[in-house]
Design a protein around this motif. Structure first.
Motif, mmCIF file in Angstrom:
data_model
loop_
_atom_site.group_PDB
_atom_site.id
_atom_site.type_symbol
_atom_site.label_atom_id
_atom_site.label_comp_id
_atom_site.label_asym_id
_atom_site.label_seq_id
_atom_site.Cartn_x
_atom_site.Cartn_y
_atom_site.Cartn_z
ATOM 1 N N MET B 1 0.855 -1.199 0.000
ATOM 2 C CA MET B 1 0.000 0.000 0.000
ATOM 3 C C MET B 1 0.878 1.232 0.000
ATOM 4 S SD MET B 1 -3.501 0.915 1.261
ATOM 5 C CE MET B 1 -3.725 0.084 -0.265
ATOM 6 N N ARG B 6 -4.427 12.493 2.477
ATOM 7 C CA ARG B 6 -5.678 13.074 2.036
ATOM 8 C C ARG B 6 -5.464 14.566 1.808
ATOM 9 N NH1 ARG B 6 -10.756 11.700 5.779
ATOM 10 N NH2 ARG B 6 -10.255 9.505 5.689
ATOM 11 N N GLY B 8 -5.500 18.241 2.322
ATOM 12 C CA GLY B 8 -5.665 19.008 3.556
ATOM 13 C C GLY B 8 -5.006 18.355 4.742
ATOM 14 N N ARG B 9 -4.438 17.169 4.519
ATOM 15 C CA ARG B 9 -3.794 16.470 5.620
ATOM 16 C C ARG B 9 -2.313 16.353 5.304
ATOM 17 N NH1 ARG B 9 -7.014 11.098 7.378
ATOM 18 N NH2 ARG B 9 -8.388 12.235 8.767
ATOM 19 N N SER B 10 -1.475 16.820 6.186
ATOM 20 C CA SER B 10 -0.051 16.823 5.871
ATOM 21 C C SER B 10 0.577 15.464 6.157
ATOM 22 C CB SER B 10 0.645 17.906 6.694
ATOM 23 O OG SER B 10 0.378 17.688 8.069
ATOM 24 N N LEU B 11 -0.166 14.609 6.849
ATOM 25 C CA LEU B 11 0.396 13.345 7.301
ATOM 26 C C LEU B 11 0.463 12.349 6.149
ATOM 27 C CD1 LEU B 11 1.273 12.316 10.076
ATOM 28 C CD2 LEU B 11 -1.013 11.387 10.368
ATOM 29 N N ILE B 13 0.469 8.826 5.275
ATOM 30 C CA ILE B 13 0.108 7.625 6.011
ATOM 31 C C ILE B 13 -0.718 6.707 5.126
ATOM 32 C CG2 ILE B 13 -1.995 8.670 6.975
ATOM 33 C CD1 ILE B 13 -1.452 7.187 9.551
ATOM 34 N N SER B 14 -0.463 5.390 5.241
ATOM 35 C CA SER B 14 -1.207 4.455 4.392
ATOM 36 C C SER B 14 -2.476 4.010 5.107
ATOM 37 C CB SER B 14 -0.344 3.248 4.049
ATOM 38 O OG SER B 14 0.115 2.634 5.231
ATOM 39 N N GLU B 15 -3.297 5.000 5.428
ATOM 40 C CA GLU B 15 -4.548 4.681 6.098
ATOM 41 C C GLU B 15 -5.586 4.309 5.050
ATOM 42 O OE1 GLU B 15 -6.966 7.820 7.727
ATOM 43 O OE2 GLU B 15 -6.936 6.843 9.670
ATOM 44 N N ASP B 16 -6.459 3.363 5.386
ATOM 45 C CA ASP B 16 -7.533 2.978 4.474
ATOM 46 C C ASP B 16 -8.757 2.712 5.337
ATOM 47 O OD1 ASP B 16 -9.351 1.707 2.867
ATOM 48 O OD2 ASP B 16 -7.874 0.507 1.792
ATOM 49 N N PHE B 17 -9.616 3.709 5.389
ATOM 50 C CA PHE B 17 -10.713 3.612 6.358
ATOM 51 C C PHE B 17 -11.690 2.486 5.991
ATOM 52 C CE2 PHE B 17 -14.561 5.067 8.640
ATOM 53 C CZ PHE B 17 -14.019 4.978 9.911
#
Lengths: 149, 170
Positions: B1, B6, B8-11, B13-17
């Motif tokens: 991944m 996203r 507006g998000r500076s982070l 990260i391989s987040e997948d809600f």
């Protein structure tokens, strides 16, 4: 054959149970987590060895378990889908000082855990000093402080 | 991944809600399954409990055996064998075990111990001493040595036999 089958089954069974129990706080081991770990290890040991206490059995088991570990790390490296299935993904739980309650509740992490991590790693005092808190795949909570703390 | 952020998000990260939601759902289902397994265990699906305890007898009732339907590999268990009073002569009585019995179960002890062990074409015969005309009970303390479906059979010599379909968990 017997030792290999036992090793494989127990490895995969433990992997599934630990993953599906959703123990995301494994990195922050509490006293009870530690006890649980000890008991599980002790219970597993009996079934792994069976009645066979030979060196051969022991060697086969160790090879099976280490082999599975190598194989899985290899497969995870090749397949990101498998990796996220086995290890999970990080999850943002606090954004711009605002706790995301639904995510916290579903992950069974509370604001106190987040504040504890913030104090421990960054000496932060309040939630609004946190820019992001992330529940990492390994169960630890990482904190990114706001720039103007 | 691939780690992505996203707007507006500076982070990074391989987040997948969506994945996370499926993950939570899988966890919930797994907990229910775990609870069901424990309930089944309490009822005896994995040996020891009402679902497991059963008995079988010959059609004339000369031989009756109480035994567990589910066993576990290397976990001791007991068969209770009842012989009707009318089937016990002054020479006692004899029980015969089929070859599958010996292949799948280790006899740790029988209580009482037989006077004689004999091998016959049908398997193993155990000759027990008993008071003539009195009902007898023999306890077989056994230990499964193989797993899967097994069908040991105990016969009362001169009368019929009883099949015991048993599943041995690994």
């Amino acid at each position: 054959m017997d030792a290999v089958a036992r090793g494989l089954f127990i490895y995969l069974f433990l992997l599934a149970v630990i993953r599906l129990s959703g123990r995301r706080t494994l990195a922050e081991t509490t006293a009870f987590d530690f006890i649980l770990l000890l008991i599980v290890a002790e219970t597993t040991q009996q079934a792994l060895l069976g009645n066979d206490f030979s060196v051969t059995n022991c060697a086969l088991l160790i090879l099976t378990l280490v082999g599975m570990d190598i194989l899985l790390s290899f497969l995870k490296n090749r397949s990101p889908r498998l990796e996220r299935l086995i290890d999970g993904l990080p999850l943002i739980i606090v954004e711009q000082g605002r706790p995301l309650h639904d995510r916290l509740r579903k992950s069974r992490v509370d604001e106190d855990d987040v504040l504890a991590a913030a104090r421990k790693h960054h000496g932060l005092e309040r939630m609004d000093q946190i820019k992001y808190a992330v529940l990492e795949a390994n169960g630890g909570i990482s904190i990114i402080p706001k720039d103007d703390k | 991944m691939k780690p992505k952020s996203r707007p507006g998000r500076s982070l990074q990260i391989s987040e997948d809600f969506d994945f996370q939601v499926r993950n939570w759902r899988a966890e919930r289902i797994a907990w229910v399954v775990m609870a069901l397994v424990l309930a089944a265990a309490a009822l005896g699906l994995f040996s020891v409990g009402p679902l497991s305890n059963t008995s079988a007898s010959t059609s004339d009732g000369a031989l009756k055996i109480a035994y567990p339907r589910f066993l576990r590999l290397n976990a001791p268990a007991t068969f209770k064998v009842h012989v009707r009073a009318a089937s016990v002569s002054d020479k006692g009585f004899a029980l015969e075990l089929n070859p599958e019995f010996a292949d799948s179960l280790q006899i740790v002890q029988t209580l009482p111990a037989p006077e004689r062990w004999l091998t016959t074409a049908q398997g193993v015969r155990l000759q027990f001493a008993a008071a003539a005309g009195e009902a007898a009970t023999v306890h077989f303390h056994i230990d499964p040595i193989g797993f899967g479906s097994i069908k040991p059979r105990i016969s009362l010599v001169g009368a019929g036999g009883v099949d015991m379909p048993i599943f041995v968990y690994p």
